[in-house]
Write an enzyme that holds these catalytic residues in place. Structure first.
Site, PDB file in Angstrom:
ATOM      1  N   ALA A   1       4.324  13.280  -1.301  1.00  0.00           N
ATOM      2  CA  ALA A   1       3.755  11.939  -1.369  1.00  0.00           C
ATOM      3  C   ALA A   1       2.574  11.889  -0.401  1.00  0.00           C
ATOM      4  O   ALA A   1       2.755  12.014   0.810  1.00  0.00           O
ATOM      5  CB  ALA A   1       4.803  10.900  -1.001  1.00  0.00           C
TER       6      ALA A   1
ATOM      7  N   CYS B   1      10.036  -0.710   1.238  1.00  0.00           N
ATOM      8  CA  CYS B   1       9.264   0.234   0.425  1.00  0.00           C
ATOM      9  C   CYS B   1       9.900   1.618   0.463  1.00  0.00           C
ATOM     10  O   CYS B   1       9.987   2.303  -0.557  1.00  0.00           O
ATOM     11  CB  CYS B   1       7.823   0.292   0.925  1.00  0.00           C
ATOM     12  SG  CYS B   1       6.744   1.362  -0.071  1.00  0.00           S
TER      13      CYS B   1
ATOM     14  N   CYS C   1       0.410  -3.240   4.036  1.00  0.00           N
ATOM     15  CA  CYS C   1      -0.638  -2.689   3.169  1.00  0.00           C
ATOM     16  C   CYS C   1      -1.131  -3.665   2.119  1.00  0.00           C
ATOM     17  O   CYS C   1      -2.278  -3.567   1.677  1.00  0.00           O
ATOM     18  CB  CYS C   1      -0.153  -1.399   2.514  1.00  0.00           C
ATOM     19  SG  CYS C   1       1.185  -1.616   1.303  1.00  0.00           S
TER      20      CYS C   1
END
Length: 374
Positions: free
Chosen positions: A6, A101, A198
């Site tokens: 990732a 998340c 974010c």
């Protein structure tokens, strides 16, 4: 081993991918597109999932020499992280979207898709250490760089997720990671670390919530009162603009009798009331946790055990006692030293030494001194 790396576009995930590739794994890089409206992505280095970051991740993958893809997880991210964030603030709680998340996106949606595609593990740039315990289970420990340790936001991972995770940076201080990135020719070597949430473009959480929630929030306007006297000190546009322990931005003109600053002590979203008072009244001595997530074996129920806990992503470690209820369905925590400004909705992450035992969502706090439990 076939590994999905990732790649956020930052230095940590780039070096993690490079290390996995150098270790002989068959590595593929993937960047997660998390915004449903790419035009809303901010520029600069405040976040971790901008268009700019996607381009940085692609360039890093090219330098490493690995395939690279972008996965659109914007719908899942909005449902599981953004909507949760709004709902929690509307209910007067203080969530941690990065933790959510990790639980719902990076180590659930991404890991599930990776395993379905034949990958063996997901590698990320998180600062934590994985090792096999004496019982054969995978243990997660704090990283060697205490200032960058991210085990708190990973405390939601269970044994299945840990068995399919790689954290290549856990044994390395951040300064050395940047030096290594420069040696590898990665252009992100000097890129600033990501900060803030974010999906909040300018870092103004209250302003973002006001725009998104609007009339949807209960009692979007209300009063700020002194918790001791009941005196109305001011008005506000919405309880979602406040969190327990907050000092700045209260917009109250009347000074306290002793001249000391006031802090948010309690939030009542239905009534629209924000209660404020002195800092000493923020001292929390215990808490109740719900929806526990255990990294390994569930501790024995109905007995008190010594541990330490962390209550914020970059907070202090507190000496504590843990009691698990109903086979791991809820927990009670006694703090041997008080913590301040702890709010429902935050996470309590439990440690045994450097090892992460598990985590839970704080449902309520107790501001009375410890002494009654046995």
């Amino acid at each position: 081993m076939k590994v999905l790396a990732a790649m956020s576009g930052g230095v940590d995930s780039a070096v993690a991918a490079a290390r996995a590739h150098e270790a002989g794994h068959d590595v593929t890089g993937v960047h997660l597109a998390l915004s449903r409206n790419p035009a809303s992505y901010r520029s600069g280095a405040r976040g971790c999932c901008t268009i700019e970051d996607s381009n940085d991740a692609r360039r890093a993958a090219d330098v490493i020499g690995i395939p690279f893809y972008v996965w659109d997880l914007s719908e899942r991210f909005h449902a599981d992280v953004v909507e949760d964030f709004m709902d929690e603030y509307a209910a007067g709680r203080t969530p941690n979207p990065c933790l959510r998340c990790n639980e719902k996106i990076k180590f659930a949606a991404v890991l599930d898709r990776a395993l379905a595609l034949g990958f063996d593990a997901v590698a990320t740039g998180h600062y934590a250490i994985l090792r096999e315990g004496a019982d054969g289970l995978v243990e997660m420990h704090r990283s060697v760089d205490a200032g960058k340790d991210q085990s708190y936001v990973l405390g939601v991972l269970d044994q299945h997720q840990l068995r399919h995770s790689l954290f290549p940076l856990g044994d390395t201080p951040k300064a050395q990671v940047r030096e290594e990135a420069a040696r590898r020719g990665l252009l992100v070597a000097d890129k600033p670390d990501s900060h803030d949430i974010c999906f909040v473009a300018d870092g103004d959480n209250a302003g973002w919530l006001r725009e998104k929630l609007g009339e949807r929030a209960p009692n979007h306007g209300g009063v700020i009162v002194d918790d001791e006297t009941g005196e109305e000190l001011g008005r506000h546009d919405g309880t979602y603009g406040y969190t327990i322990g907050q000092r700045k931005g209260l917009r109250i003109g009347t000074p306290a009798p002793d001249g000391k600053p006031r802090f948010v002590l309690d939030i009542e979203p239905v009534e629209g009331t924000v209660r404020v008072g002195p800092r000493e009244r923020l001292a929390v001595h215990g808490l109740e946790g719900i929806r526990p997530r255990w990294c390994g074996t569930v501790p024995a129920s109905d007995t008190w055990g010594d541990c330490t806990v962390q209550l914020r992503a970059h907070g202090d470690e507190h000496r504590a006692r843990l009691r698990v209820h109903d086979g791991g369905e809820s927990v009670s925590v006694e703090l041997l030293d008080p913590a301040y400004g702890i709010a429902p909705g935050q996470a309590v992450v439990v440690y045994d030494g450097s090892r992460v035992v598990g985590s839970a969502t704080i449902a309520s706090t107790d501001r009375s001194p410890v002494g009654s439990a046995s």
